[in-house]
Design a protein around this motif. Structure first.
Motif, PDB file in Angstrom:
ATOM      1  N   PHE A  74       0.848  -1.196   0.000  1.00 22.96           N
ATOM      2  CA  PHE A  74       0.000   0.000   0.000  1.00 22.96           C
ATOM      3  C   PHE A  74       0.886   1.250   0.000  1.00 22.96           C
ATOM      4  O   PHE A  74       0.682   2.185  -0.775  1.00 22.96           O
ATOM      5  CB  PHE A  74      -0.919   0.011   1.235  1.00 22.96           C
ATOM      6  N   PHE A  75       1.884   1.239   0.879  1.00 19.98           N
ATOM      7  CA  PHE A  75       2.796   2.374   0.984  1.00 19.98           C
ATOM      8  C   PHE A  75       3.668   2.493  -0.262  1.00 19.98           C
ATOM      9  O   PHE A  75       3.826   3.591  -0.821  1.00 19.98           O
ATOM     10  CB  PHE A  75       3.682   2.204   2.227  1.00 19.98           C
ATOM     11  N   LEU A  76       4.221   1.365  -0.735  1.00 19.50           N
ATOM     12  CA  LEU A  76       5.150   1.411  -1.858  1.00 19.50           C
ATOM     13  C   LEU A  76       4.451   1.823  -3.149  1.00 19.50           C
ATOM     14  O   LEU A  76       5.005   2.594  -3.945  1.00 19.50           O
ATOM     15  CB  LEU A  76       5.815   0.036  -2.024  1.00 19.50           C
ATOM     16  N   ASN A  77       3.229   1.348  -3.374  1.00 21.04           N
ATOM     17  CA  ASN A  77       2.465   1.781  -4.551  1.00 21.04           C
ATOM     18  C   ASN A  77       2.200   3.277  -4.518  1.00 21.04           C
ATOM     19  O   ASN A  77       2.215   3.956  -5.547  1.00 21.04           O
ATOM     20  CB  ASN A  77       1.139   1.024  -4.633  1.00 21.04           C
ATOM     21  N   ASP A  78       1.964   3.794  -3.320  1.00 19.77           N
ATOM     22  CA  ASP A  78       1.680   5.219  -3.172  1.00 19.77           C
ATOM     23  C   ASP A  78       2.924   6.059  -3.460  1.00 19.77           C
ATOM     24  O   ASP A  78       2.814   7.181  -3.956  1.00 19.77           O
ATOM     25  CB  ASP A  78       1.165   5.488  -1.764  1.00 19.77           C
TER      26      ASP A  78
END
Length: 675
Positions: free
Chosen positions: A370-374
């Motif tokens: 979730f964080f890395l895609n963002d």
């Protein structure tokens, strides 16, 4: 043949006879010779047709004789010539090849070995290294289920590989020992340890091991020279009790570039072998060190593995940090390796974007996608709560930089989040994902470049298992460490991609192959394998010029320069059809490990023969071995029987007989005016 089948055949004969007699006896009042012939032909035709329908099976017993194998493996390394045993080795080969009785008793196969095992064509005695253990392992894999006594023609001196005296070879070995065991007075530099790189205005350590083989006290001098200048010297005294010495000292790194040195242990007048009194070595002096940070919020074996692999190149220093320690030191690092990022990495990603820094992202089971895609504008991974084990499949068409296939199919799978990774721009896949036996088009390791910034993404943790497997495959960590080094080198460089890329070392130690690789790209920076490349080499000392073509191999060009003499060379690699070239220089050090030996290693060969239940023989007595092999009752010709079952329907001539009988009957009836 079963009784039931035999009854069917008897019934078929009776039925065929009844039908034939019914045709020619029932319709006529008397049987003439002509009608008897017709009845016989009809009987044969019907009987054979019925036989084909019954299709009885016949067993055939075939006897064959199988002679025992005799393997002859001859040492093709240059130490054979150094000990003046090359003529003896060839004489042994000629004697075995022309020995009638031996060739009658055995099925003889010939091999030669140095660094690798090969089928024997010609003996050159030019191999620079010897691996007896690898040769025995190769023979074992070929003849593991065969009786194959082995004649090993060698001096027993091994320069690399595992100790062959403890081999698991399962055939009797009969070494023919080339050379003698006479002990000579000798001084030698048995080992010299030095770092490959040093830093400008520093001092680098050197360690050398000096050995004396003799009883009388002797005085000598050990020195290090560079060009015509002596930069280190020490007087040494040896005796029967003090027969070795370890010297440790430092040398100055005064200028940038490759500097070659010569270590000399002054030889005695009575020494037979003076080659082992000299060793050449080189050090590349650099003026800065590359700093790399591995950032992780938790401990994992992968962190130590990456640090060891990267720091195997001494031009690089690695720091393992947690996310909170990075920002104050961000400008100190040339590259950031972010291991399984989560929310704690937010400020790091912001700094990477602001400073346009290169990064290496490694994901795994604990990665927060979730964080890395963002954070990423260039790729996006499916969000799932499941993990999967992915094996790597090498992409031979990868062209971003030159890299070798490490036999990734043999490596354990890596653990990562289940799902697909989608890129939003140009990228190149170095390793594909493989699940079970299915190779996907999804990346396991991919690289890309955008707006002058380079990034790599590895979708899997437990890379430490890859390094361990690489060691099991190659008996060395070097291949895996070089692979990681290539990735780090690409990510830490800010140079723009050129259409001609040349991969070479600053110096070669004289024992390994001198291989230079190159890649050529078209104007769209796509690999072009149609462009002929050539290399022009100039020997700095003799000014001799050598031109050689490159050979295309997978996704790169290669040229083997192993036959060049030791010297310093300038080179230019150029494309034949386009005005593009790259230049450089390298040094081949003068060192031949095969020339360091004074006599045969009979102790190891005797140990090998005893362990494998064979026997060893000196070269002067090798004909006794041939007599012993001929009289040895363990090696005899084996008679083998093979039983095959064949059906009558497979006998093609049966159909010919049927056609012949029917045709002859028809012709005779027409000839005699019968319908």
């Amino acid at each position: 043949m079963p009784t039931q089948t035999l009854l069917y055949i008897i019934l078929a004969g009776i039925l065929a006879l009844i039908l034939a007699l019914f045709q020619y006896k029932y319709k006529v009042k008397s049987m003439s010779k002509l009608y008897m012939l017709f009845a016989f032909l009809r009987f044969i035709s019907i009987f054979l047709i019925l036989l084909l329908l019954i299709n009885p099976k016949f067993e055939q017993l075939k006897l064959t004789e199988e002679k025992p194998k005799l393997l002859v493996a001859i040492d093709n390394s240059s130490s054979t010539t150094q000990l003046e045993q090359d003529k003896n080795a060839k004489q042994v080969l000629q004697t075995i090849q022309s020995h009638t009785a031996l060739n009658t008793k055995f099925d003889i196969e010939y091999f030669k070995f140095g660094k690798t095992l090969n089928a024997l064509d010609t003996l050159t005695f030019t191999d620079k290294q010897t691996d007896v253990a690898a040769a025995l392992d190769g023979l074992k894999s070929i003849y593991k289920n065969t009786i194959a006594p082995t004649i090993l023609v060698t001096d027993g001196n091994q320069t690399l590989g595992s100790d062959y005296a403890y081999t698991s070879y399962n055939q009797p070995v009969y070494p023919i020992i080339l050379g003698d065991t006479t002990t000579y007075i000798d001084l030698s530099i048995t080992q010299l340890n030095v770092n490959k790189y040093a830093y400008l205005k520093n001092k680098f350590p050197v360690e050398t091991v000096l050995v004396y083989n003799g009883k009388a006290p002797v005085n000598t001098t050990f020195s290090i020279t560079s060009g015509t200048q002596t930069i280190f010297s020490k007087n040494i005294t040896f005796s029967a009790t003090h027969n070795s010495e370890i010297l440790q000292f430092t040398l100055p790194a005064s200028h940038v570039g490759v500097t070659t040195y010569k270590a000399i242990l002054q030889p005695l007048e009575s020494e037979k072998n003076k080659v082992n009194n000299v060793k050449h070595f080189a050090v590349e002096v650099i003026d800065e060190k590359m700093n790399i940070a591995i950032v992780s919020s938790f401990y994992h074996p992968d962190l130590g593995t990456l640090k060891k692999s990267i720091e195997s190149n001494e031009q690089r220093a690695v720091s393992i940090l947690n996310p909170n320690e990075v920002n104050p030191k961000l400008n100190d690092f040339n590259l950031l390796i972010l291991y399984q990022p989560d929310n704690q990495f937010k400020s790091i990603f912001e700094a990477i974007k602001a400073d346009n820094k290169n990064a290496f992202i490694i994901s795994g089971a604990q990665t927060d996608w979730f964080f890395l895609n963002d954070q990423s504008d260039y790729y996006e991974h499916d969000i799932t709560s499941q993990t999967e084990m992915y094996q790597g499949v090498f992409n031979s068409n990868y062209t971003t930089f030159i890299v070798d296939n490490l036999d990734f199919n043999s490596f354990p799978p890596l653990q990562s989040a289940f799902g697909e990774l989608s890129f939003y721009g140009p990228h190149e896949i170095l390793l594909y994902k493989k699940i079970g036996n299915i190779t996907t088009n999804q990346p396991l390791l991919a690289t890309f470049e955008t707006q002058g910034r380079r990034e790599a993404v590895l979708l899997g943790e437990n890379i430490w298992q890859w390094r361990a497997q690489s060691y099991l495959n190659k008996k060395s960590f070097n291949t895996f460490d070089n692979f990681i080094s290539k990735v780090v080198q690409y990510l830490s460089s800010t140079k723009r991609k050129t259409r001609l890329v040349v991969d070479f070392e600053s110096f070669y130690d004289g024992t390994n192959n001198v291989i230079i690789r190159a890649q050529f790209f078209n104007k769209n920076y796509e690999f072009d394998g149609r462009e002929p490349l050539k290399i022009k080499l100039v020997n700095r000392e003799t000014k001799a010029v050598t031109e050689l073509p490159f050979v295309l191999k997978n996704n790169n060009y290669q040229v083997d320069l192993s036959q060049l003499p030791a010297a310093e060379y300038n080179f230019t690699v150029s494309a034949t059809n386009e005005n593009i070239s790259q230049s450089g220089s390298f040094t081949i050090l003068e060192y031949n490990v095969e020339q360091q030996f004074l006599n045969a290693n009979s102790g190891k060969l005797n140990q090998l023969a005893q362990k494998t239940e064979g026997a060893s023989y000196f070269i002067a007595d090798y004909k006794s071995l041939l007599k012993d092999l001929l009289s040895n009752q363990k090696y005899v010709t084996i008679q083998k029987s093979s039983k095959t079952t064949q059906g009558l329907i497979d006998w093609k001539y049966m159909l010919g007989i049927i056609v012949f009988c029917l045709s002859l009957e028809w012709f005779l009836r027409k000839y005699n005016g019968l319908t």
